[in-house]
Write a protein that holds these residues in place. Structure first.
Motif, PDB file in Angstrom:
ATOM      1  N   ARG A 101       0.826  -1.215   0.000  1.00  0.00           N
ATOM      2  CA  ARG A 101       0.000   0.000   0.000  1.00  0.00           C
ATOM      3  C   ARG A 101       0.855   1.257   0.000  1.00  0.00           C
ATOM      4  NH1 ARG A 101      -3.608  -3.504   2.885  1.00  0.00           N
ATOM      5  NH2 ARG A 101      -2.868  -2.881   4.947  1.00  0.00           N
ATOM      6  N   THR A 102       1.962   1.242   0.721  1.00  0.00           N
ATOM      7  CA  THR A 102       2.838   2.420   0.677  1.00  0.00           C
ATOM      8  C   THR A 102       3.495   2.543  -0.697  1.00  0.00           C
ATOM      9  OG1 THR A 102       4.662   1.201   1.719  1.00  0.00           O
ATOM     10  CG2 THR A 102       3.260   2.534   3.162  1.00  0.00           C
ATOM     11  N   ALA A 103       3.766   1.422  -1.343  1.00  0.00           N
ATOM     12  CA  ALA A 103       4.305   1.468  -2.710  1.00  0.00           C
ATOM     13  C   ALA A 103       3.267   2.048  -3.671  1.00  0.00           C
ATOM     14  CB  ALA A 103       4.737   0.072  -3.156  1.00  0.00           C
ATOM     15  N   ILE A 104       2.012   1.679  -3.487  1.00  0.00           N
ATOM     16  CA  ILE A 104       0.938   2.244  -4.314  1.00  0.00           C
ATOM     17  C   ILE A 104       0.868   3.756  -4.114  1.00  0.00           C
ATOM     18  CG2 ILE A 104      -1.583   2.397  -4.569  1.00  0.00           C
ATOM     19  CD1 ILE A 104      -1.630  -0.674  -4.049  1.00  0.00           C
ATOM     20  N   LEU A 105       0.890   4.201  -2.872  1.00  0.00           N
ATOM     21  CA  LEU A 105       0.844   5.639  -2.600  1.00  0.00           C
ATOM     22  C   LEU A 105       2.036   6.357  -3.220  1.00  0.00           C
ATOM     23  CD1 LEU A 105      -0.398   5.664   1.096  1.00  0.00           C
ATOM     24  CD2 LEU A 105      -1.672   6.386  -0.937  1.00  0.00           C
ATOM     25  N   ARG A 106       3.209   5.742  -3.136  1.00  0.00           N
ATOM     26  CA  ARG A 106       4.409   6.354  -3.707  1.00  0.00           C
ATOM     27  C   ARG A 106       4.276   6.471  -5.229  1.00  0.00           C
ATOM     28  NH1 ARG A 106       8.083   2.668  -2.991  1.00  0.00           N
ATOM     29  NH2 ARG A 106       7.986   2.867  -0.746  1.00  0.00           N
ATOM     30  N   LEU A 107       3.837   5.388  -5.887  1.00  0.00           N
ATOM     31  CA  LEU A 107       3.657   5.422  -7.341  1.00  0.00           C
ATOM     32  C   LEU A 107       2.635   6.475  -7.759  1.00  0.00           C
ATOM     33  CD1 LEU A 107       3.680   1.631  -8.236  1.00  0.00           C
ATOM     34  CD2 LEU A 107       5.253   3.366  -9.128  1.00  0.00           C
ATOM     35  N   LEU A 108       1.529   6.530  -7.030  1.00  0.00           N
ATOM     36  CA  LEU A 108       0.500   7.521  -7.359  1.00  0.00           C
ATOM     37  C   LEU A 108       1.012   8.938  -7.127  1.00  0.00           C
ATOM     38  CD1 LEU A 108      -2.684   5.777  -5.921  1.00  0.00           C
ATOM     39  CD2 LEU A 108      -1.977   5.942  -8.314  1.00  0.00           C
ATOM     40  N   GLU A 133      -9.876   6.970   2.757  1.00  0.00           N
ATOM     41  CA  GLU A 133      -9.941   8.204   1.968  1.00  0.00           C
ATOM     42  C   GLU A 133      -8.560   8.750   1.612  1.00  0.00           C
ATOM     43  OE1 GLU A 133     -12.505  10.745   4.259  1.00  0.00           O
ATOM     44  OE2 GLU A 133     -14.291   9.645   3.629  1.00  0.00           O
ATOM     45  N   LEU A 134      -7.602   7.844   1.440  1.00  0.00           N
ATOM     46  CA  LEU A 134      -6.240   8.250   1.096  1.00  0.00           C
ATOM     47  C   LEU A 134      -6.022   8.302  -0.403  1.00  0.00           C
ATOM     48  CD1 LEU A 134      -4.310   6.274   3.838  1.00  0.00           C
ATOM     49  CD2 LEU A 134      -5.031   8.665   3.851  1.00  0.00           C
ATOM     50  N   VAL A 135      -6.908   7.663  -1.158  1.00  0.00           N
ATOM     51  CA  VAL A 135      -6.852   7.746  -2.611  1.00  0.00           C
ATOM     52  C   VAL A 135      -8.221   8.150  -3.138  1.00  0.00           C
ATOM     53  CG1 VAL A 135      -4.962   6.085  -2.915  1.00  0.00           C
ATOM     54  CG2 VAL A 135      -7.315   5.282  -2.967  1.00  0.00           C
ATOM     55  N   ASN A 153     -12.606   2.181 -17.257  1.00  0.00           N
ATOM     56  CA  ASN A 153     -11.414   2.227 -16.407  1.00  0.00           C
ATOM     57  C   ASN A 153     -11.626   3.126 -15.193  1.00  0.00           C
ATOM     58  OD1 ASN A 153      -9.709   0.563 -18.033  1.00  0.00           O
ATOM     59  ND2 ASN A 153      -9.527   2.274 -19.462  1.00  0.00           N
ATOM     60  N   ARG A 154     -10.899   2.789 -14.156  1.00  0.00           N
ATOM     61  CA  ARG A 154     -10.849   3.638 -12.962  1.00  0.00           C
ATOM     62  C   ARG A 154      -9.411   4.103 -12.793  1.00  0.00           C
ATOM     63  NH1 ARG A 154     -14.429   0.386  -8.455  1.00  0.00           N
ATOM     64  NH2 ARG A 154     -16.339   0.362  -9.681  1.00  0.00           N
ATOM     65  N   TYR A 155      -9.269   5.373 -12.521  1.00  0.00           N
ATOM     66  CA  TYR A 155      -7.955   5.954 -12.320  1.00  0.00           C
ATOM     67  C   TYR A 155      -7.853   6.452 -10.882  1.00  0.00           C
ATOM     68  CZ  TYR A 155      -7.492   5.605 -17.316  1.00  0.00           C
ATOM     69  OH  TYR A 155      -7.427   5.120 -18.590  1.00  0.00           O
ATOM     70  N   TYR A 156      -6.758   6.109 -10.246  1.00  0.00           N
ATOM     71  CA  TYR A 156      -6.557   6.419  -8.837  1.00  0.00           C
ATOM     72  C   TYR A 156      -5.479   7.476  -8.680  1.00  0.00           C
ATOM     73  CZ  TYR A 156      -9.351   2.290  -8.030  1.00  0.00           C
ATOM     74  OH  TYR A 156     -10.383   1.390  -8.017  1.00  0.00           O
ATOM     75  N   SER A 157      -5.647   8.299  -7.664  1.00  0.00           N
ATOM     76  CA  SER A 157      -4.656   9.314  -7.313  1.00  0.00           C
ATOM     77  C   SER A 157      -4.644   9.462  -5.794  1.00  0.00           C
ATOM     78  CB  SER A 157      -4.994  10.651  -7.984  1.00  0.00           C
ATOM     79  OG  SER A 157      -6.277  11.090  -7.577  1.00  0.00           O
ATOM     80  N   VAL A 158      -3.548   9.993  -5.289  1.00  0.00           N
ATOM     81  CA  VAL A 158      -3.434  10.223  -3.846  1.00  0.00           C
ATOM     82  C   VAL A 158      -4.258  11.447  -3.482  1.00  0.00           C
ATOM     83  CG1 VAL A 158      -1.857  10.816  -1.961  1.00  0.00           C
ATOM     84  CG2 VAL A 158      -1.135   9.209  -3.716  1.00  0.00           C
ATOM     85  N   LEU A 173      -4.467  13.005   3.287  1.00  0.00           N
ATOM     86  CA  LEU A 173      -3.275  12.427   3.909  1.00  0.00           C
ATOM     87  C   LEU A 173      -2.618  13.429   4.859  1.00  0.00           C
ATOM     88  CD1 LEU A 173      -1.436   9.956   4.046  1.00  0.00           C
ATOM     89  CD2 LEU A 173      -0.225  10.842   2.051  1.00  0.00           C
ATOM     90  N   GLU A 174      -2.509  14.659   4.420  1.00  0.00           N
ATOM     91  CA  GLU A 174      -1.944  15.706   5.275  1.00  0.00           C
ATOM     92  C   GLU A 174      -2.821  15.954   6.495  1.00  0.00           C
ATOM     93  OE1 GLU A 174      -1.419  19.100   2.747  1.00  0.00           O
ATOM     94  OE2 GLU A 174       0.222  18.158   1.642  1.00  0.00           O
ATOM     95  N   GLN A 175      -4.137  16.008   6.302  1.00  0.00           N
ATOM     96  CA  GLN A 175      -5.059  16.249   7.411  1.00  0.00           C
ATOM     97  C   GLN A 175      -4.979  15.137   8.445  1.00  0.00           C
ATOM     98  OE1 GLN A 175      -7.047  19.092   7.957  1.00  0.00           O
ATOM     99  NE2 GLN A 175      -7.074  18.104   9.957  1.00  0.00           N
ATOM    100  N   ARG A 176      -4.960  13.895   7.984  1.00  0.00           N
ATOM    101  CA  ARG A 176      -4.898  12.761   8.911  1.00  0.00           C
ATOM    102  C   ARG A 176      -3.587  12.775   9.691  1.00  0.00           C
ATOM    103  NH1 ARG A 176      -8.423   8.467   7.467  1.00  0.00           N
ATOM    104  NH2 ARG A 176      -7.798   7.559   9.446  1.00  0.00           N
TER     105      ARG A 176
END
Length: 92
Positions: A17-24, A57-59, A67-72, A77-80
């Motif tokens: 999951r952290t790798a996904i967040l980094r890629l996004l 709610e991080l992505v 298709n579905r496109y994901y973003s951070v 993330l900053e608020q949490r």
């Protein structure tokens, strides 16, 4: 009662999951197929990780035809993160 800070950090505790967040974060927006190829993981595995991140709610997800496109969601993330730091300082 479920601790929201614990569920937030549990969502971040997976290396995938952290790798996904980094890629996004690096690429802006990616589809499941793009994430699957980049991470060399099965599509259903990536989808499950994205589901956990979406529940926190991080992505964000954008649908385009089939298709579905994901973003951070950087604001979330900053608020949490800020909420957790505030919790640490204000806790007795």
């Amino acid at each position: 009662m479920i601790d929201p800070h614990a569920t937030f950090f549990k969502a971040l505790s997976s290396r995938s999951r952290t790798a996904i967040l980094r890629l996004l974060s690096q690429n802006g927006e990616m589809s499941v197929d793009e994430l699957t190829a980049a991470l060399e993981l099965a599509g259903p595995t990536v989808s499950r990780h994205l589901q956990v991140l979406r529940q926190q709610e991080l992505v964000a997800v954008r649908r385009d035809a089939q298709n579905r496109y994901y973003s951070v969601d950087t604001k979330q993330l900053e608020q949490r993160s800020q909420d957790f730091l505030k919790y640490l300082v204000e806790s007795p």
